[in-house]
Design a protein around this motif. Structure first.
Motif, PDB file in Angstrom:
ATOM      1  N   GLN A 220       7.658 -53.475   9.327  1.00 32.44           N
ATOM      2  CA  GLN A 220       7.550 -53.769   7.898  1.00 32.44           C
ATOM      3  C   GLN A 220       6.537 -52.857   7.217  1.00 32.44           C
ATOM      4  O   GLN A 220       6.594 -52.652   6.013  1.00 32.44           O
ATOM      5  CB  GLN A 220       7.173 -55.232   7.677  1.00 32.44           C
ATOM      6  N   ASP A 221       5.599 -52.317   8.003  1.00 30.19           N
ATOM      7  CA  ASP A 221       4.537 -51.478   7.438  1.00 30.19           C
ATOM      8  C   ASP A 221       4.607 -50.015   7.853  1.00 30.19           C
ATOM      9  O   ASP A 221       4.091 -49.157   7.150  1.00 30.19           O
ATOM     10  CB  ASP A 221       3.167 -52.032   7.848  1.00 30.19           C
ATOM     11  N   LEU A 222       5.178 -49.724   9.011  1.00 30.89           N
ATOM     12  CA  LEU A 222       5.174 -48.361   9.544  1.00 30.89           C
ATOM     13  C   LEU A 222       6.561 -47.981  10.047  1.00 30.89           C
ATOM     14  O   LEU A 222       7.341 -48.848  10.448  1.00 30.89           O
ATOM     15  CB  LEU A 222       4.177 -48.250  10.705  1.00 30.89           C
ATOM     16  N   GLU A 223       6.829 -46.695  10.057  1.00 25.62           N
ATOM     17  CA  GLU A 223       8.086 -46.209  10.613  1.00 25.62           C
ATOM     18  C   GLU A 223       7.911 -46.045  12.122  1.00 25.62           C
ATOM     19  O   GLU A 223       7.146 -45.194  12.576  1.00 25.62           O
ATOM     20  CB  GLU A 223       8.472 -44.873   9.976  1.00 25.62           C
ATOM     21  N   VAL A 224       8.597 -46.877  12.874  1.00 24.96           N
ATOM     22  CA  VAL A 224       8.391 -46.945  14.315  1.00 24.96           C
ATOM     23  C   VAL A 224       9.734 -47.080  15.022  1.00 24.96           C
ATOM     24  O   VAL A 224      10.589 -47.847  14.598  1.00 24.96           O
ATOM     25  CB  VAL A 224       7.518 -48.176  14.687  1.00 24.96           C
ATOM     26  N   ASP A 225       9.900 -46.326  16.115  1.00 27.26           N
ATOM     27  CA  ASP A 225      11.034 -46.523  17.017  1.00 27.26           C
ATOM     28  C   ASP A 225      10.576 -47.460  18.119  1.00 27.26           C
ATOM     29  O   ASP A 225       9.469 -47.314  18.647  1.00 27.26           O
ATOM     30  CB  ASP A 225      11.498 -45.192  17.628  1.00 27.26           C
ATOM     31  N   HIS A 226      11.434 -48.396  18.482  1.00 26.64           N
ATOM     32  CA  HIS A 226      11.032 -49.426  19.435  1.00 26.64           C
ATOM     33  C   HIS A 226      11.702 -49.266  20.797  1.00 26.64           C
ATOM     34  O   HIS A 226      12.887 -48.949  20.884  1.00 26.64           O
ATOM     35  CB  HIS A 226      11.349 -50.811  18.877  1.00 26.64           C
TER      36      HIS A 226
ATOM     37  N   ASP B 189       1.993 -41.957   7.837  1.00 30.29           N
ATOM     38  CA  ASP B 189       2.237 -40.537   7.632  1.00 30.29           C
ATOM     39  C   ASP B 189       3.713 -40.251   7.877  1.00 30.29           C
ATOM     40  O   ASP B 189       4.504 -41.155   8.091  1.00 30.29           O
ATOM     41  CB  ASP B 189       1.327 -39.667   8.505  1.00 30.29           C
ATOM     42  N   THR B 190       4.069 -38.983   7.821  1.00 26.11           N
ATOM     43  CA  THR B 190       5.483 -38.636   7.932  1.00 26.11           C
ATOM     44  C   THR B 190       5.971 -38.574   9.369  1.00 26.11           C
ATOM     45  O   THR B 190       7.161 -38.588   9.607  1.00 26.11           O
ATOM     46  CB  THR B 190       5.741 -37.271   7.251  1.00 26.11           C
ATOM     47  N   SER B 191       5.048 -38.510  10.328  1.00 27.02           N
ATOM     48  CA  SER B 191       5.489 -38.439  11.718  1.00 27.02           C
ATOM     49  C   SER B 191       5.814 -39.830  12.238  1.00 27.02           C
ATOM     50  O   SER B 191       5.120 -40.800  11.965  1.00 27.02           O
ATOM     51  CB  SER B 191       4.419 -37.780  12.592  1.00 27.02           C
ATOM     52  N   LYS B 192       6.899 -39.895  12.960  1.00 26.50           N
ATOM     53  CA  LYS B 192       7.347 -41.174  13.508  1.00 26.50           C
ATOM     54  C   LYS B 192       6.561 -41.495  14.769  1.00 26.50           C
ATOM     55  O   LYS B 192       6.155 -40.620  15.506  1.00 26.50           O
ATOM     56  CB  LYS B 192       8.831 -41.084  13.820  1.00 26.50           C
ATOM     57  N   MET B 193       6.363 -42.764  15.005  1.00 28.12           N
ATOM     58  CA  MET B 193       5.683 -43.184  16.220  1.00 28.12           C
ATOM     59  C   MET B 193       6.605 -44.116  16.990  1.00 28.12           C
ATOM     60  O   MET B 193       7.601 -44.604  16.462  1.00 28.12           O
ATOM     61  CB  MET B 193       4.341 -43.838  15.917  1.00 28.12           C
TER      62      MET B 193
ATOM     63  N   TYR C  41       7.007 -38.343  20.956  1.00 25.63           N
ATOM     64  CA  TYR C  41       6.351 -38.942  19.784  1.00 25.63           C
ATOM     65  C   TYR C  41       4.881 -38.538  19.760  1.00 25.63           C
ATOM     66  O   TYR C  41       4.209 -38.598  20.776  1.00 25.63           O
ATOM     67  CB  TYR C  41       6.448 -40.465  19.843  1.00 25.63           C
ATOM     68  N   PRO C  42       4.368 -38.178  18.581  1.00 22.82           N
ATOM     69  CA  PRO C  42       2.944 -37.818  18.501  1.00 22.82           C
ATOM     70  C   PRO C  42       2.016 -39.013  18.704  1.00 22.82           C
ATOM     71  O   PRO C  42       0.886 -38.854  19.145  1.00 22.82           O
ATOM     72  CB  PRO C  42       2.789 -37.238  17.093  1.00 22.82           C
ATOM     73  N   SER C  43       2.488 -40.219  18.383  1.00 21.95           N
ATOM     74  CA  SER C  43       1.673 -41.427  18.535  1.00 21.95           C
ATOM     75  C   SER C  43       2.487 -42.514  19.211  1.00 21.95           C
ATOM     76  O   SER C  43       3.685 -42.656  18.963  1.00 21.95           O
ATOM     77  CB  SER C  43       1.203 -41.942  17.174  1.00 21.95           C
ATOM     78  N   LEU C  44       1.791 -43.289  20.026  1.00 19.82           N
ATOM     79  CA  LEU C  44       2.448 -44.328  20.807  1.00 19.82           C
ATOM     80  C   LEU C  44       1.607 -45.606  20.762  1.00 19.82           C
ATOM     81  O   LEU C  44       0.395 -45.566  20.938  1.00 19.82           O
ATOM     82  CB  LEU C  44       2.596 -43.853  22.253  1.00 19.82           C
ATOM     83  N   ILE C  45       2.282 -46.714  20.495  1.00 13.41           N
ATOM     84  CA  ILE C  45       1.659 -48.027  20.571  1.00 13.41           C
ATOM     85  C   ILE C  45       2.281 -48.715  21.782  1.00 13.41           C
ATOM     86  O   ILE C  45       3.505 -48.796  21.888  1.00 13.41           O
ATOM     87  CB  ILE C  45       1.932 -48.863  19.309  1.00 13.41           C
ATOM     88  N   VAL C  46       1.442 -49.173  22.688  1.00 13.72           N
ATOM     89  CA  VAL C  46       1.921 -49.871  23.880  1.00 13.72           C
ATOM     90  C   VAL C  46       1.388 -51.294  23.813  1.00 13.72           C
ATOM     91  O   VAL C  46       0.176 -51.508  23.749  1.00 13.72           O
ATOM     92  CB  VAL C  46       1.429 -49.190  25.176  1.00 13.72           C
ATOM     93  N   CYS C  47       2.300 -52.251  23.788  1.00  9.22           N
ATOM     94  CA  CYS C  47       1.876 -53.650  23.755  1.00  9.22           C
ATOM     95  C   CYS C  47       2.342 -54.342  25.030  1.00  9.22           C
ATOM     96  O   CYS C  47       3.503 -54.294  25.386  1.00  9.22           O
ATOM     97  CB  CYS C  47       2.365 -54.365  22.508  1.00  9.22           C
ATOM     98  N   VAL C  48       1.385 -54.923  25.717  1.00 10.02           N
ATOM     99  CA  VAL C  48       1.644 -55.636  26.967  1.00 10.02           C
ATOM    100  C   VAL C  48       1.743 -57.120  26.648  1.00 10.02           C
ATOM    101  O   VAL C  48       0.804 -57.708  26.115  1.00 10.02           O
ATOM    102  CB  VAL C  48       0.504 -55.387  27.985  1.00 10.02           C
ATOM    103  N   HIS C  49       2.900 -57.703  26.952  1.00 12.03           N
ATOM    104  CA  HIS C  49       3.145 -59.125  26.716  1.00 12.03           C
ATOM    105  C   HIS C  49       3.104 -59.836  28.065  1.00 12.03           C
ATOM    106  O   HIS C  49       4.069 -59.785  28.820  1.00 12.03           O
ATOM    107  CB  HIS C  49       4.503 -59.329  26.040  1.00 12.03           C
TER     108      HIS C  49
END
Length: 181
Positions: free
Chosen positions: A62-68, A39-43, A90-98
């Motif tokens: 490569q697939d989504l507009e995301v700030d890291h 969608d148009t909102s950045k995550m 950000y309206p959406s957040l992805i949290v990845c635990v390494h």
């Protein structure tokens, strides 16, 4: 002789990737949050336990507009609240635990600060949590049941990171199951 070439052959890489795809486990998916919609909102994507942009983050872009964003084990407790505040934009957040450690004596590679940060992120409107590490980490994530989606990837490898991106973007379905209750 030739063992190194055999272990690094395209056939072995393909097998490792197939195993990673079969292992990814969806623990939670509230209101069909996954797969993520373009969608148009950045995550934002926060990588916990890594220095710099991760393979997961690069593949995701490569697939989504995301700030890291990322934090390593050397981050200070004083950095947590400003980071949580910034991620709140950000309206959406992805949290990845390494988490690279597989032994309980090494806390599975998790610092106490990581759990504190995850507790603070529960208040965010929309969070997808992905754990690239031991399934036992879930036992210490106090509010895992309050995240919109939770994926278990079991290992911190290029194969599992690629498979997790494909689950997030709907290219594959998660079919794994937790090895313990």
């Amino acid at each position: 002789e030739g063992l190194e070439e055999e272990l690094n052959s395209p056939k072995v890489h393909a097998l490792n990737y197939e195993l990673a795809k079969e292992a990814i486990t969806q623990i939670r998916n509230v209101d069909g949050k996954l797969p993520l919609k373009k969608d148009t909102s950045k995550m934002a994507c926060l990588a916990i336990g890594q220095e710099g942009i991760t393979d997961f983050q690069s593949l995701l872009s490569q697939d989504l507009e995301v700030d890291h964003y990322h934090i390593s084990s050397s981050f200070e407790t004083s950095q947590i609240k400003p980071l949580v505040h910034q991620l709140g934009n950000y309206p959406s957040l992805i949290v990845c635990v390494h988490a690279d450690k597989m032994k309980s004596t090494q806390a599975y590679g998790m610092e106490d600060n990581y759990y504190h940060l995850l507790d603070l992120l529960v208040g965010h409107p929309s969070v997808v949590l992905i754990i690239f590490g031991s399934a036992y980490i879930l036992n210490k994530v106090t509010h895992a049941n309050r995240f919109d989606a939770v994926l278990m990837a079991y290992q911190n490898s290029l194969y599992t990171q690629r498979a997790a991106v494909e689950v997030l973007t709907g290219k594959i379905q998660p079919v794994g199951s937790l090895p313990m209750a």
